[in-house]
Scaffold this motif. Structure first.
Motif, PDB file in Angstrom:
ATOM      1  N   PHE A 281       0.261  -2.771   4.347  1.00  0.00           N
ATOM      2  CA  PHE A 281      -0.276  -1.705   3.487  1.00  0.00           C
ATOM      3  C   PHE A 281      -0.502  -2.242   2.077  1.00  0.00           C
ATOM      4  CE2 PHE A 281       2.021   0.964   6.655  1.00  0.00           C
ATOM      5  CZ  PHE A 281       0.907   1.609   7.162  1.00  0.00           C
ATOM      6  N   HIS A 282      -1.513  -1.655   1.364  1.00  0.00           N
ATOM      7  CA  HIS A 282      -1.850  -2.134   0.006  1.00  0.00           C
ATOM      8  C   HIS A 282      -0.721  -1.882  -0.976  1.00  0.00           C
ATOM      9  CE1 HIS A 282      -5.900  -3.402   0.825  1.00  0.00           C
ATOM     10  NE2 HIS A 282      -6.152  -2.243   1.467  1.00  0.00           N
ATOM     11  N   ARG A 283       0.023  -0.834  -0.804  1.00  0.00           N
ATOM     12  CA  ARG A 283       1.058  -0.489  -1.782  1.00  0.00           C
ATOM     13  C   ARG A 283       2.452  -0.920  -1.287  1.00  0.00           C
ATOM     14  NH1 ARG A 283      -0.873   2.529  -5.859  1.00  0.00           N
ATOM     15  NH2 ARG A 283      -2.886   3.545  -5.538  1.00  0.00           N
ATOM     16  N   MET A 284       2.535  -2.115  -0.761  1.00  0.00           N
ATOM     17  CA  MET A 284       3.821  -2.716  -0.423  1.00  0.00           C
ATOM     18  C   MET A 284       4.128  -3.768  -1.473  1.00  0.00           C
ATOM     19  SD  MET A 284       3.620  -3.108   3.740  1.00  0.00           S
ATOM     20  CE  MET A 284       5.303  -3.694   3.821  1.00  0.00           C
ATOM     21  N   PRO A 285       5.164  -3.507  -2.357  1.00  0.00           N
ATOM     22  CA  PRO A 285       5.427  -4.416  -3.491  1.00  0.00           C
ATOM     23  C   PRO A 285       5.679  -5.847  -3.048  1.00  0.00           C
ATOM     24  CG  PRO A 285       6.698  -2.385  -3.683  1.00  0.00           C
ATOM     25  CD  PRO A 285       6.069  -2.361  -2.338  1.00  0.00           C
ATOM     26  N   GLU A 286       6.288  -6.046  -1.872  1.00  0.00           N
ATOM     27  CA  GLU A 286       6.655  -7.399  -1.469  1.00  0.00           C
ATOM     28  C   GLU A 286       5.457  -8.255  -1.107  1.00  0.00           C
ATOM     29  OE1 GLU A 286       9.979  -4.584  -0.654  1.00  0.00           O
ATOM     30  OE2 GLU A 286       7.838  -4.663  -0.164  1.00  0.00           O
ATOM     31  N   LEU A 287       4.283  -7.624  -0.890  1.00  0.00           N
ATOM     32  CA  LEU A 287       3.115  -8.403  -0.498  1.00  0.00           C
ATOM     33  C   LEU A 287       2.662  -9.355  -1.599  1.00  0.00           C
ATOM     34  CD1 LEU A 287       0.946  -5.754   1.415  1.00  0.00           C
ATOM     35  CD2 LEU A 287       2.324  -7.610   2.376  1.00  0.00           C
ATOM     36  N   SER A 288       2.839  -8.972  -2.842  1.00  0.00           N
ATOM     37  CA  SER A 288       2.407  -9.821  -3.970  1.00  0.00           C
ATOM     38  C   SER A 288       3.574 -10.529  -4.626  1.00  0.00           C
ATOM     39  CB  SER A 288       1.682  -8.952  -5.017  1.00  0.00           C
ATOM     40  OG  SER A 288       2.531  -7.890  -5.463  1.00  0.00           O
ATOM     41  N   TRP A 289       4.771 -10.405  -4.037  1.00  0.00           N
ATOM     42  CA  TRP A 289       5.952 -11.039  -4.638  1.00  0.00           C
ATOM     43  C   TRP A 289       6.070 -12.460  -4.103  1.00  0.00           C
ATOM     44  CZ3 TRP A 289      11.638 -10.006  -2.990  1.00  0.00           C
ATOM     45  CH2 TRP A 289      12.521 -10.553  -3.933  1.00  0.00           C
ATOM     46  N   ALA A 290       6.377 -13.411  -5.011  1.00  0.00           N
ATOM     47  CA  ALA A 290       6.439 -14.821  -4.612  1.00  0.00           C
ATOM     48  C   ALA A 290       7.557 -15.090  -3.613  1.00  0.00           C
ATOM     49  CB  ALA A 290       6.616 -15.700  -5.856  1.00  0.00           C
ATOM     50  N   PHE A 291       8.641 -14.311  -3.734  1.00  0.00           N
ATOM     51  CA  PHE A 291       9.775 -14.538  -2.829  1.00  0.00           C
ATOM     52  C   PHE A 291       9.787 -13.535  -1.652  1.00  0.00           C
ATOM     53  CE2 PHE A 291      11.106 -16.081  -7.002  1.00  0.00           C
ATOM     54  CZ  PHE A 291      11.514 -17.369  -6.685  1.00  0.00           C
ATOM     55  N   GLY A 292       8.688 -12.846  -1.445  1.00  0.00           N
ATOM     56  CA  GLY A 292       8.643 -11.855  -0.366  1.00  0.00           C
ATOM     57  C   GLY A 292       8.790 -12.484   1.014  1.00  0.00           C
ATOM     58  N   TYR A 293       8.093 -13.611   1.231  1.00  0.00           N
ATOM     59  CA  TYR A 293       8.154 -14.253   2.551  1.00  0.00           C
ATOM     60  C   TYR A 293       9.550 -14.799   2.842  1.00  0.00           C
ATOM     61  CZ  TYR A 293       7.094 -17.502   6.341  1.00  0.00           C
ATOM     62  OH  TYR A 293       7.107 -18.185   7.527  1.00  0.00           O
ATOM     63  N   PRO A 294      10.162 -15.575   1.889  1.00  0.00           N
ATOM     64  CA  PRO A 294      11.546 -16.028   2.159  1.00  0.00           C
ATOM     65  C   PRO A 294      12.522 -14.868   2.341  1.00  0.00           C
ATOM     66  CG  PRO A 294      10.588 -17.302   0.381  1.00  0.00           C
ATOM     67  CD  PRO A 294       9.652 -16.162   0.638  1.00  0.00           C
ATOM     68  N   MET A 295      12.301 -13.775   1.575  1.00  0.00           N
ATOM     69  CA  MET A 295      13.202 -12.636   1.718  1.00  0.00           C
ATOM     70  C   MET A 295      13.107 -12.032   3.128  1.00  0.00           C
ATOM     71  SD  MET A 295      13.038  -8.869   0.028  1.00  0.00           S
ATOM     72  CE  MET A 295      11.796  -8.504   1.249  1.00  0.00           C
ATOM     73  N   ALA A 296      11.872 -11.909   3.630  1.00  0.00           N
ATOM     74  CA  ALA A 296      11.688 -11.344   4.970  1.00  0.00           C
ATOM     75  C   ALA A 296      12.341 -12.227   6.034  1.00  0.00           C
ATOM     76  CB  ALA A 296      10.192 -11.174   5.267  1.00  0.00           C
ATOM     77  N   LEU A 297      12.181 -13.551   5.897  1.00  0.00           N
ATOM     78  CA  LEU A 297      12.827 -14.467   6.848  1.00  0.00           C
ATOM     79  C   LEU A 297      14.340 -14.366   6.766  1.00  0.00           C
ATOM     80  CD1 LEU A 297      10.632 -17.704   6.511  1.00  0.00           C
ATOM     81  CD2 LEU A 297      10.588 -15.998   8.322  1.00  0.00           C
TER      82      LEU A 297
END
Length: 317
Positions: A281-297
């Motif tokens: 979704f466009h309004r998901m803050p983690e999509l533009s966060w640099a650490f979003g991918y490591p956080m999800a993993l």
């Protein structure tokens, strides 16, 4: 061909009865194996009384298998036999005792009869009742051998069940136990039938007047009773082994299902995290966060480790 034993003879005589066949005066035993109707009629004319046919032997009710007519004693017992395809079966065998002569009628090879015919000429058999008693002894002896062999098979099956490596094939064991159950059941039925025959044989004129013959029949009845109890014990043991084998199969199946269930629970939370962050979704803050991918993993790894640790503490994994 059929067999005939004369009083004091050292061997059996093979004969094929036909029209006008005379009965030797010193005959003590006539063994008819799969006689034709013409042969039965020839024997009946020589003996002076009717013999039961195969259909009559098979259709007799248990209460009508033992009777007397005009001084002739008719007794039919169901004995354990093995067909040509090696499958055990219960085969009716008729014993007819009249005027010192024993007539047996059977339609299958019986190992007990073979053993008896090999040793009978070496015994002092001078009458039909004497042949009957020795023949019944041979039948009981043969059934005892079968039950002893069954004991050995059950010991091997028991060891194979409880010492079997995990993941082994249970099908040969189940086949062996099913066959053993059939043999034990048939042997028990044969012994019960034999015991009833021995009890009724005491009413035969030649035997009723001889205390030694009656004592011999009592001994046969006691042996049959003891073996019947042993066969019943074997049937219970077979049932226990079948239940044990099926129980171990269920335990192994439950273990497999348990592993799949645990793995499903372990991967369920990481799948939930991956599903959430896979919606884009466009309004998901983690999509533009640099650490979003490591956080999800990290969340997926943590979500997987928590169930593993919990299962280990519970001893489930």
């Amino acid at each position: 061909m059929h067999n005939l034993l004369r009083r004091g003879a050292s061997a059996f005589e093979a004969f094929a009865p036909g029209e006008g066949w005379p009965l030797p005066a010193d005959t003590v035993w006539i063994d008819l194996k799969s006689p034709t109707r013409e042969e039965e009629l020839a024997i009946e004319r020589a003996l002076g009384f009717d013999l039961p046919t195969r259909d009559e032997m098979a259709q007799l009710e248990p209460s009508s298998r033992f009777y007397q007519e005009a001084g002739v004693t008719f007794m039919t017992a169901t004995l354990l036999a093995r067909r040509a395809d090696q499958i055990p079966t219960g085969e009716p065998v008729t014993f007819v005792l009249a005027r010192g002569v024993l007539v047996t009628i059977r339609y299958e090879d019986l190992r007990a009869f073979t053993i008896f015919t090999e040793r009978a000429p070496h015994s002092a058999l001078d009458s039909g009742p004497a042949v009957l008693l020795e023949l019944l002894d041979a039948v009981v002896e043969r059934l005892a051998q079968i039950l002893d062999q069954l004991d050995d098979q059950l010991e091997e099956a028991s060891a194979a069940i409880f010492q079997r490596p995990e993941g082994g094939d249970f099908r040969p064991l189940l086949t062996t136990l099913a066959r053993a159950q059939s043999i034990a059941s048939l042997a028990r039925s044969s012994l019960v039938s034999l015991g009833r025959l021995a009890g009724f044989a005491e009413l035969a004129g030649d035997i009723a007047r001889d205390p030694e013959c009656r004592a011999h029949l009592d001994s046969i009845q006691n042996d049959a009773k003891s073996l019947t109890e042993h066969a019943g014990h074997q049937a219970s043991h077979i049932t226990f082994l079948l239940d044990a084998a099926l129980g171990l199969i269920n335990i192994e199946q439950n273990g497999i299902i348990k592993i799949f269930s645990v793995m499903a629970v372990i991967f369920m939370p990481p799948t939930l995290v991956a599903s959430i962050y896979g919606m884009n979704f466009h309004r998901m803050p983690e999509l533009s966060w640099a650490f979003g991918y490591p956080m999800a993993l990290g969340l997926m790894l943590l979500a997987a480790l928590v169930p593993v640790v919990w299962f280990k503490k519970r001893g489930w994994f």
